[in-house]
Design an enzyme around this catalytic site. Structure first.
Site, mmCIF file in Angstrom:
data_model
loop_
_atom_site.group_PDB
_atom_site.id
_atom_site.type_symbol
_atom_site.label_atom_id
_atom_site.label_comp_id
_atom_site.label_asym_id
_atom_site.label_seq_id
_atom_site.Cartn_x
_atom_site.Cartn_y
_atom_site.Cartn_z
ATOM 1 C CB SER A 145 -0.763 -0.022 1.212
ATOM 2 O OG SER A 145 -1.575 1.166 1.304
ATOM 3 C CE1 TYR A 158 -4.333 -2.197 4.657
ATOM 4 C CE2 TYR A 158 -3.390 0.084 4.137
ATOM 5 C CZ TYR A 158 -4.028 -1.101 3.941
ATOM 6 O OH TYR A 158 -4.223 -1.185 2.586
#
Length: 258
Positions: A145, A158
């Site tokens: 990501s 995350y």
């Protein structure tokens, strides 16, 4: 003839937005597919829409046995494993670090980081055996990501998991650079998937306003489309792209340029 004609491609998180897009892209390019996600019915439905041979196996990527079983399935069904797309993942609640429940943090790390570790751990030996036997290597693409390349306020756990995915990717790429394996990571910013749709719904704001807030730091001022990210996934996996390994490819609308 497609770029992946006759190749066996394993995709985790196959029924989500990016997984589904990747499955369609690889199928169009001639691949045989091994698909996994947690929902068996959704997997069967997806396989039925693809113009490709496909084997499915439902399970939780946080369970190491699933990764072992997926590699075994690829070999039993198709004789080899050429490409692995480690895409399965979840996102945390959009809150500051002290508000993240510890159980939720543990779950995010188990799925997003350990899940990629387990998958890569079992994919590498099979690909290495194939290289030793035939001289034909393989490619692993881990879906990280943009949050793995910088800080991500209100997505701390995350982001930590995705930083870990990039670290695993780079380390394994160096370890196996002379063993016929290329291991890269794709780092998308917010993409028009169920995760973004959920953010918009939960924001309580009109869609345009919620998306504007979500993309405030994106120079292109928009979210990515699934096809834009899956194009990068296929690029990273393409056997013609034979000198790229250990790379974290940002698909982020210019965020990392700032």
């Amino acid at each position: 003839m497609g770029r992946f004609e006759g190749a066996t491609v394993l995709i985790t998180g196959a029924t989500g937005g990016l997984g589904r897009g990747a499955a369609k892209g690889f199928a169009t390019d001639g691949a045989r597919l091994v698909l996994s996600d947690i929902d068996e019915r959704a997997l069967a439905d997806l396989a039925g829409t693809l113009q490709a041979e496909a084997a499915i196996l439902a399970g939780n990527i946080a369970d190491e046995k699933l990764s072992e079983d997926l590699v075994r399935l690829a070999v039993e069904k198709f004789g080899r494993l050429d490409v692995a797309i480690n895409n399965a993942g979840i996102v945390q609640s959009f809150v500051r670090l002290p508000q993240v429940a510890s159980d939720e943090a543990r779950r995010v790390l188990e799925v997003d980081l350990l899940g990629v570790f387990y998958a890569t751990k079992h994919q590498i030996p099979q690909m290495e055996r194939q290289f030793n036997a035939t001289g034909k290597g393989g490619a692993i693409v881990n879906i990280a990501s943009a949050a793995g390349l910088s800080g991500a306020p209100k997505l701390s756990v995350y982001a930590a998991a995705k930083h870990g995915v990039i670290g695993l990717t780079r380390s394994a790429a160096v370890e196996y650079a002379t063993k016929g394996l290329r291991i890269n990571a794709i780092c998308p910013a917010h993409t028009r998937t169920a995760m973004v749709d959920s953010f918009v719904r939960n924001s309580g704001a009109p869609e345009a306003e919620a998306l504007a807030e979500l993309t405030r730091g994106v120079p292109m001022k928009r979210v990515a489309e699934v096809d834009e990210v899956t194009t990068a996934i296929l690029f990273a996996a393409d056997p013609a792209n034979s000198f790229m390994t250990g790379h974290a490819l940002a698909i982020d609308g210019g965020i990392s340029a700032i």
